[in-house]
Design an enzyme around this catalytic site. Structure first.
Site, PDB file in Angstrom:
ATOM      1  N   ASN A   1      -0.770   9.406  15.187  1.00  0.00           N
ATOM      2  CA  ASN A   1      -1.368   8.077  15.079  1.00  0.00           C
ATOM      3  C   ASN A   1      -1.589   7.595  16.523  1.00  0.00           C
ATOM      4  O   ASN A   1      -0.671   7.125  17.180  1.00  0.00           O
ATOM      5  CB  ASN A   1      -0.397   7.172  14.324  1.00  0.00           C
TER       6      ASN A   1
ATOM      7  N   ARG B   1      -4.449   9.872  11.903  1.00  0.00           N
ATOM      8  CA  ARG B   1      -4.823   8.585  11.335  1.00  0.00           C
ATOM      9  C   ARG B   1      -6.084   8.126  12.062  1.00  0.00           C
ATOM     10  O   ARG B   1      -6.100   8.029  13.295  1.00  0.00           O
ATOM     11  CB  ARG B   1      -3.721   7.565  11.560  1.00  0.00           C
TER      12      ARG B   1
ATOM     13  N   HIS C   1      -5.377  -0.532   6.255  1.00  0.00           N
ATOM     14  CA  HIS C   1      -4.059  -0.202   5.673  1.00  0.00           C
ATOM     15  C   HIS C   1      -4.208   0.614   4.386  1.00  0.00           C
ATOM     16  O   HIS C   1      -3.303   0.635   3.550  1.00  0.00           O
ATOM     17  CB  HIS C   1      -3.241  -1.470   5.305  1.00  0.00           C
TER      18      HIS C   1
ATOM     19  N   ARG D   1      -2.780 -12.820  13.980  1.00  0.00           N
ATOM     20  CA  ARG D   1      -4.166 -13.050  13.538  1.00  0.00           C
ATOM     21  C   ARG D   1      -4.225 -14.197  12.537  1.00  0.00           C
ATOM     22  O   ARG D   1      -3.341 -14.346  11.689  1.00  0.00           O
ATOM     23  CB  ARG D   1      -4.746 -11.801  12.867  1.00  0.00           C
TER      24      ARG D   1
ATOM     25  N   MET E   1       9.414 -12.436  11.672  1.00  0.00           N
ATOM     26  CA  MET E   1       9.888 -13.240  10.539  1.00  0.00           C
ATOM     27  C   MET E   1      11.384 -13.527  10.621  1.00  0.00           C
ATOM     28  O   MET E   1      11.852 -14.570  10.171  1.00  0.00           O
ATOM     29  CB  MET E   1       9.524 -12.511   9.240  1.00  0.00           C
TER      30      MET E   1
ATOM     31  N   GLU F   1       3.224   5.731   5.579  1.00  0.00           N
ATOM     32  CA  GLU F   1       1.854   6.149   5.877  1.00  0.00           C
ATOM     33  C   GLU F   1       1.806   7.574   6.418  1.00  0.00           C
ATOM     34  O   GLU F   1       0.890   8.331   6.127  1.00  0.00           O
ATOM     35  CB  GLU F   1       1.216   5.162   6.872  1.00  0.00           C
TER      36      GLU F   1
HETATM   37  P1  ADP Z   1       3.278  -3.134  12.039  1.00  0.00           P
HETATM   38  O1  ADP Z   1       3.340  -1.708  11.550  1.00  0.00           O
HETATM   39  O2  ADP Z   1       2.168  -3.937  11.459  1.00  0.00           O
HETATM   40  O3  ADP Z   1       3.426  -3.310  13.521  1.00  0.00           O
HETATM   41  P2  ADP Z   1       5.782  -3.484  10.571  1.00  0.00           P
HETATM   42  O4  ADP Z   1       5.370  -3.115   9.202  1.00  0.00           O
HETATM   43  O5  ADP Z   1       6.700  -2.588  11.304  1.00  0.00           O
HETATM   44  O6  ADP Z   1       4.533  -3.875  11.464  1.00  0.00           O
HETATM   45  O7  ADP Z   1       6.439  -4.947  10.502  1.00  0.00           O
HETATM   46  C1  ADP Z   1       6.896  -5.591  11.636  1.00  0.00           C
HETATM   47  C2  ADP Z   1       7.361  -6.988  11.252  1.00  0.00           C
HETATM   48  O8  ADP Z   1       8.326  -6.911  10.195  1.00  0.00           O
HETATM   49  C3  ADP Z   1       8.071  -7.730  12.363  1.00  0.00           C
HETATM   50  O9  ADP Z   1       7.157  -8.412  13.177  1.00  0.00           O
HETATM   51  C4  ADP Z   1       8.963  -8.710  11.583  1.00  0.00           C
HETATM   52  O10 ADP Z   1       8.250  -9.910  11.349  1.00  0.00           O
HETATM   53  C5  ADP Z   1       9.178  -8.036  10.257  1.00  0.00           C
HETATM   54  N1  ADP Z   1      10.562  -7.583  10.039  1.00  0.00           N
HETATM   55  C6  ADP Z   1      11.110  -6.411  10.430  1.00  0.00           C
HETATM   56  N2  ADP Z   1      12.405  -6.365  10.041  1.00  0.00           N
HETATM   57  C7  ADP Z   1      12.672  -7.521   9.413  1.00  0.00           C
HETATM   58  C8  ADP Z   1      13.836  -8.088   8.788  1.00  0.00           C
HETATM   59  N3  ADP Z   1      14.991  -7.430   8.732  1.00  0.00           N
HETATM   60  N4  ADP Z   1      13.725  -9.323   8.233  1.00  0.00           N
HETATM   61  C9  ADP Z   1      12.556  -9.986   8.268  1.00  0.00           C
HETATM   62  N5  ADP Z   1      11.430  -9.516   8.844  1.00  0.00           N
HETATM   63  C10 ADP Z   1      11.481  -8.312   9.404  1.00  0.00           C
END
Ligand code: ADP
Length: 405
Positions: free
Chosen positions: A13, A97, A186, A247, A289, A390
């Protein structure tokens, strides 16, 4: 295509300054190694490599990695030192990817010169992503010119969307000339998670209608009817739809003109504002989050409002896709936020009892790695958490293609 006895697939990726990779053995269903190269082209590039099959410890190092060629060579060396070298006859293919497949690529595709040219032709609709994917492919081809390389497209799963969901209501000629339509992203995750949800329900994907909520830093929803995507929230680019980490998601397009007129912002500034400084980070300064929930627990009203806006948008998509599907068997949460943030799941489903939807507080609070139901027994529509994968999906699609008769 010739049958192969080799059973390993390397999944790449490639981003503009990073390469994430996984080596999987499809015969045994095991992950052999995973890793990440970051900050390619900077002095502080970093490589993190975890050989899973040997039970070895994670290895990390920092130093300059000048370009993708150097990055992939460093990855090859790491794999080599675990006895998993890329020159092994065990390696069946490399799966890439690729973010944008446009209208042309609706299936995993064996890469040749013509395919690579087509992916290049899509750069104007995916200027941030496709160039990096192309670099990754070229680099991997140099490393193993003899090996099948397969492109798995983020947009492919959404290509089944009917025209009425895929088209924007703008002048048709302008739209067609510039290939402006809703492609969705996605897709690999939505495909994998919707299929796993059917498995969790003990039913065939062709019988099941699901709403998939992929909530990561980027976030998208999809309506999947009988295994086929019929609508998704991202559009021409990943900017449309849900409120995301950085975003805005859906917004009145006239905001763009307004910012040009009253704030004197040019296109690039507005682009940056909506993609990088909006969403949760724009609303409250944080896009994680966990941090937002911590602030809410401390009584922070700005964080609370950001959370409420995020949830309000999610509910609109759940309701909208419910109406699009007519009958829903499950609503499923996935990706970083969806898999981990119980308060998001609870708040998004709250008040939807009339739709047959409910979340069981205790089941929702349980932490776990696997696919699981979080709705109470009586709920007519199930609510599920299904971890996305993925890389596994890309590996499976790649392997299926290179071993097909
Ligand atoms: P991407 O692949 O889009 O970068 P992810 O699917 O890895 O993102 O998600 C990342 C996000 O998941 C973080 O920015 C956070 O907001 C959220 N996150 C990760 N772990 C936790 C957790 N234990 N509790 C709440 N939110 C979480």
């Amino acid at each position: 295509m010739t049958a192969t006895t080799a059973s390993r697939v390397l999944v790449l990726n490639s981003g503009s300054s990073s390469v994430k990779y996984q080596l999987l053995d499809m015969a045994t269903g095991t992950r052999l190694a995973v890793g990440l190269v970051e900050r390619i082209g900077e002095e502080t590039s970093a490589l993190s490599h975890h050989p899973l099959v040997t039970g070895g410890a994670k290895r990390e190092w920092e130093g300059e990695i000048a370009d993708h060629d150097a990055a992939l060579k460093a990855v090859a060396e790491e794999l080599d030192s675990d006895g998993l070298g890329l020159d092994s006859p065990e390696l069946a293919a490399i799966g890439h990817r690729v973010v944008h497949g446009g209208l042309r690529f609706t299936e995993p595709t064996l890469i040749d010169d013509a395919v690579l040219k087509e992916i290049e032709r899509l750069v104007p609709v995916a200027p941030l992503h496709n160039p990096a994917n192309i670099t990754g492919i070229r680099t991997a081809q140099r490393l193993r010119p003899d090996l099948p390389q397969v492109a798995v497209f983020d947009t492919a799963f959404h290509s089944s969307m009917p025209e009425h969901a895929a088209r924007y209501a703008i002048d048709v000629r302008t739209a067609d000339e510039h290939r402006i339509r809703r492609y969705g992203f996605h897709g690999t995750s939505h495909a994998y998670v919707s299929r796993k949800t059917a498995e969790l329900l003990g039913r065939d994907p062709s019988e099941v209608n699901v709403i998939v909520l992929h909530l990561g830093n980027g976030a998208s929803a999809s309506a999947v009817a009988g295994g086929r995507c019929v609508d998704t929230s991202m559009g021409l680019t990943p900017l449309e739809g849900l409120v995301m980490g950085t975003r805005s998601g859906d917004i009145d397009p006239a905001v763009v003109f307004h910012l040009g007129r009253v704030a004197g912002m040019d296109m690039q500034e507005v682009d940056e504002l909506l993609n990088k400084r909006s969403g949760l980070v724009g609303l409250c300064g944080d896009n994680d989050m966990r941090e937002i929930r911590r602030r809410i627990d401390e009584g922070d009203e700005t964080a609370r409002l950001a959370f409420e806006i995020y949830i309000h948008r999610l509910k609109k998509y759940i309701g909208g896709y419910y109406a699009v599907l007519g009958r829903v068997d499950a609503v499923v949460f996935t990706a970083g936020v969806g898999e981990n943030a119980a308060p998001v799941r609870e708040a998004a489903i709250a008040g939807l009892e009339e739709f047959g939807l409910a979340v069981d507080k205790d089941l929702n609070a349980v932490r776990g790695d696997g696919a699981r139901l979080i709705s109470p027994e009586y709920a007519r529509v199930k609510v599920a958490v299904v971890p996305t994968d993925e890389e596994l999906e890309i590996a499976e699609q790649t392997y299926a293609l290179v071993t097909a008769d």
